[in-house]
Design an enzyme around this catalytic site. Structure first.
Site, PDB file in Angstrom:
ATOM      1  N   HIS A 257       0.871  -1.136  -0.221  1.00  0.00           N
ATOM      2  CA  HIS A 257       0.145  -0.250  -0.320  1.00  0.00           C
ATOM      3  C   HIS A 257       0.551   0.867  -0.126  1.00  0.00           C
ATOM      4  O   HIS A 257       1.993   1.285   0.661  1.00  0.00           O
ATOM      5  CB  HIS A 257      -1.077  -0.093   1.020  1.00  0.00           C
ATOM      6  CG  HIS A 257      -0.377  -0.098   2.476  1.00  0.00           C
ATOM      7  ND1 HIS A 257      -0.744   0.038   3.919  1.00  0.00           N
ATOM      8  CD2 HIS A 257       0.828   0.316   2.472  1.00  0.00           C
ATOM      9  CE1 HIS A 257      -0.290  -0.391   4.960  1.00  0.00           C
ATOM     10  NE2 HIS A 257       0.528  -0.208   4.444  1.00  0.00           N
ATOM     11  N   ASN A 258       0.266   2.052  -0.756  1.00  0.00           N
ATOM     12  CA  ASN A 258       1.162   3.629  -0.435  1.00  0.00           C
ATOM     13  C   ASN A 258       2.374   3.420  -1.767  1.00  0.00           C
ATOM     14  O   ASN A 258       3.176   4.547  -1.833  1.00  0.00           O
ATOM     15  CB  ASN A 258       1.352   3.990   0.878  1.00  0.00           C
ATOM     16  CG  ASN A 258      -0.017   4.110   1.843  1.00  0.00           C
ATOM     17  OD1 ASN A 258      -1.307   4.488   1.205  1.00  0.00           O
ATOM     18  ND2 ASN A 258       0.687   4.140   2.584  1.00  0.00           N
TER      19      ASN A 258
END
Length: 353
Positions: A257-258
């Site tokens: 994620h991110n």
């Protein structure tokens, strides 16, 4: 050699057309009307096939080839046998790819398993989904509420397109793929089993247990990205996960994620990228590279296979090893270690076992 039951020949090309497509001049005295009806490796090619060569390991195969036409780099042009026409190109592999795309266009991306267009019987498309003309949805595929899919896109059998997902034009979504919380550009290829937009691995840890942190970001996939089979890209936690234009991702890759992956990166199979790391444009990661979280790999950097990256890598650098370090240092350390082992073995009389 192409198998016609899987990859039918779309057209034949004459030698003049092959030369024009490849940008390589046709030698004097060669009949430009002679035709190419296939493509094959050097050792399997026949008189009607085109082949290519740009690697010293295949000099013997080049010398023995029966190909009618061979795309070859200047340094090997003199090794082409008399019965084969040489098209000399500074980038023969690139030229060969252009020829293959003309001869076998169906091999460029996954198509409909059933060879049909439109929404097939057995597919489910929610009443609020919006599909442009010429979208193909194969049997067993699901398109959720509010999803939007652009013209020319193929959704293969048993793919699941989640609510509000946006998919651009001329995309190929492979069988068994799942997409949620994602915006996908044009000409994107997802091979079978790709997972896009599932939860990132986020937990607030404590001695009393680990609390799940809601992941409320998206996945943004820009134009001309290709993602290999069974790769997984987690949605962002508090910001978006982004895959930049033209990036190519192999099979079995995990992107946390991110993460922000730049334009035209190459990520080879079994790479794992932990959350919130950034790859700038044109980065190359070899197979089984592991990146810790919150790192930046600078533009144009390359990381050798099986390296473990625990810190930032500067622009244009070449790194390798575990932990990853500048490639020259890694090579020196490996050579020194080999020398020390050999020296110890010699001192002990080679009796260690």
């Amino acid at each position: 050699m192409a198998e016609p039951q899987f990859f039918p020949l779309a057209t034949s090309l004459d030698f003049g057309e092959v030369a024009a497509i490849s940008g390589a001049p046709l030698p004097d005295g060669v009949d430009p009307a002679r035709r190419v009806t296939g493509a094959a490796a050097l050792e399997h090619a026949g008189a009607n096939d085109v082949a290519y060569m740009d690697n010293a390991k295949y000099v013997d195969a080049l010398a023995g080839t029966a190909a009618g036409l061979c795309l070859v780099s200047p340094r090997f042009a003199g090794r082409v046998p008399a019965g084969t026409t040489a098209l000399v190109s500074p980038a023969p592999y690139h030229a060969f790819a252009n020829i293959l795309a003309r001869l076998f266009p169906t091999a460029l991306k996954p198509g409909s398993v059933f060879g049909s267009q439109g929404v097939a019987p057995g597919a489910f498309v929610h009443a609020t989904a919006r599909l442009e003309d010429n979208v193909t949805v194969d049997p067993g595929a699901v398109v959720g509420p509010g999803a939007e899919i652009g013209s020319g896109t193929v959704i293969a059998s048993h793919a699941v397109i989640g609510p509000q997902v946006r998919i651009g034009r001329d995309c190929a979504i492979g069988s068994g793929s799942t997409i949620q919380a994602a915006l996908i550009g044009n000409r994107v290829i997802l091979h079978p089993g790709v997972r896009i937009g599932q939860d990132g691995f986020g937990f607030a840890m404590s001695p009393k247990g680990h609390m799940k942190v809601p992941q409320i970001g998206r996945v943004i996939i820009q134009d001309d990205v290709e993602i290999g089979a069974n790769s997984c890209i987690d949605r962002g936690a508090s910001r978006d996960t982004v895959i930049g234009e033209g990036t190519k991702i192999d099979n079995l890759v995990q992107i946390g994620h991110n993460c922000v992956i730049g334009r035209h990166c190459v990520i080879v199979s079994q790479v794992g990228i932990a959350g919130s790391s950034t790859l700038e444009d044109f980065v190359v990661l070899g197979g089984q590279v592991g990146l810790a979280g919150h790192l930046t790999v600078g533009m144009g950097a390359q990381v050798a296979a099986q390296s473990g990256v625990a810190g930032d890598i500067p622009r244009g650098a070449r790194y390798g090893g575990y932990p990853a370090q500048p490639a020259l240092n890694w090579a020196r350390e490996s050579a020194l270690l080999k020398m020390l082992v050999a020296k110890r073995s010699k001192i002990s009389g080679g009796s260690e076992g």
